[in-house]
Design an enzyme around this catalytic site. Structure first.
Site, PDB file in Angstrom:
ATOM      1  CG  ASP A  72       0.253  -0.201   2.436  1.00 56.21           C
ATOM      2  OD1 ASP A  72       1.226  -0.017   2.858  1.00 56.21           O
ATOM      3  OD2 ASP A  72      -0.926  -1.319   2.754  1.00 56.21           O
ATOM      4  CG  ASP A 141      -9.036  -2.182  12.760  1.00 53.78           C
ATOM      5  OD1 ASP A 141      -7.816  -2.663  11.658  1.00 53.78           O
ATOM      6  OD2 ASP A 141      -9.778  -0.850  11.949  1.00 53.78           O
ATOM      7  CG  HIS A 143      -5.806  -2.501   8.766  1.00 53.60           C
ATOM      8  ND1 HIS A 143      -6.157  -1.603   9.825  1.00 53.60           N
ATOM      9  CD2 HIS A 143      -5.159  -3.097   8.502  1.00 53.60           C
ATOM     10  CE1 HIS A 143      -5.200  -1.148  10.620  1.00 53.60           C
ATOM     11  NE2 HIS A 143      -4.523  -1.631   9.284  1.00 53.60           N
ATOM     12  CD  GLU A 148      -8.849   0.781   7.709  1.00 61.07           C
ATOM     13  OE1 GLU A 148      -8.190   0.055   8.289  1.00 61.07           O
ATOM     14  OE2 GLU A 148      -8.398   2.685   7.794  1.00 61.07           O
TER      15      GLU A 148
END
Length: 266
Positions: A72, A141, A143, A148
């Site tokens: 990314d 979380d 991801h 996400e």
């Protein structure tokens, strides 16, 4: 799925680096048939990059015939910004090994057309057939890359809006100021990741314990995108002891016994 339960984060880096080196050397890459390696950024893989650099300097591995694709990149910050993922990769890894510049593939967060850039990246990956090994980290979380919670598990490389939790977590790299953290990023998709021949995810620290629980003991769930690893035929999670705090004792015991031969020298 394999789970490699280790005691300390430093051991996670050492094990992951040794695994990458073995995969590259067993593959015997050439210029015509390179080994294709997917790479992440962030704090977790730093120990792995350090160990890989040491193994390279010791003559244990060459990256001359290795092609890399990063996961990314932020949208809108200059490529030479100290917190761009391009800068991160060159500072912490590429500048210290014998990889060829033309074999480094990074998303361009300043492309004129982001959709065209995402398609270019997908097409470039496909031109090599598949990624042989994709190393990744995971967010608190769950991801993976910038996929996400609630990301499609069949998603491809695209633009993603970063959650406030992710921006708060990443603000530590921007002088603690969330307003400096970009709101958007380009990221490979979950589907892109699952196309890889092998996926290795590094999980360290108690703050990642719920994500590890979701990945190993939970159901496949788009709210925990790391759980998609359960769908992959060759996935491995390498973790330290604090990250296992939410796992059942019998789960950790099972994998510790299963992987005993692979972790005994650490």
């Amino acid at each position: 799925m394999r789970l490699i339960p280790l005691n300390q984060a430093a051991q996670v880096g050492k094990w992951a680096a040794a695994h990458i080196v073995k995969r590259i050397n067993d593959f015997k890459p050439t210029a015509e048939r390179p080994f294709v390696l997917g790479l992440p950024t962030g704090g977790t893989p730093l120990a792995t990059y350090k160990a890989l650099i040491e193994l390279h300097k010791a003559g244990e591995v060459s990256f001359k015939n290795v092609v890399t694709f990063n996961m990314d990149e932020y949208i809108g910050i200059p490529a030479d910004h100290p917190e761009s993922y391009r800068t991160f990769m060159y500072t912490n890894f590429f500048n210290h090994i014998d990889i060829q510049e033309e074999n480094i593939n990074l998303l361009d967060g300043n492309a004129e057309n982001n959709e065209v850039e995402c398609k270019r990246y997908e097409d470039k990956i496909k031109s090599y057939g598949k990624i042989n090994l994709f190393m990744g980290g995971v967010g608190n979380d769950g991801h993976i890359a910038f996929n996400e919670p609630a990301s499609s598990l069949s998603s491809r490389t695209r633009i993603k809006t970063l959650t406030e939790d992710t921006r708060i977590a990443n603000s530590r790299f921007f002088d603690g100021d969330i307003n400096q953290v970009p709101k958007y990023a380009l990221t490979i998709g979950v589907g892109t990741l699952l196309d890889s021949e092998e996926i290795m995810v590094l999980v360290t620290g108690h703050n990642k314990a719920l994500a590890l629980e979701a990945a190993v003991e939970g159901s496949v769930n788009h709210l925990w995108t790391v759980s998609a690893l359960q769908l992959h035929p060759k996935s491995v999670i390498v973790c330290d002891e604090p990250a296992t705090q939410e796992l059942k004792v019998k789960t950790v015991k099972y994998f510790s016994e299963l992987e005993a031969e692979n972790i005994k020298d650490l």
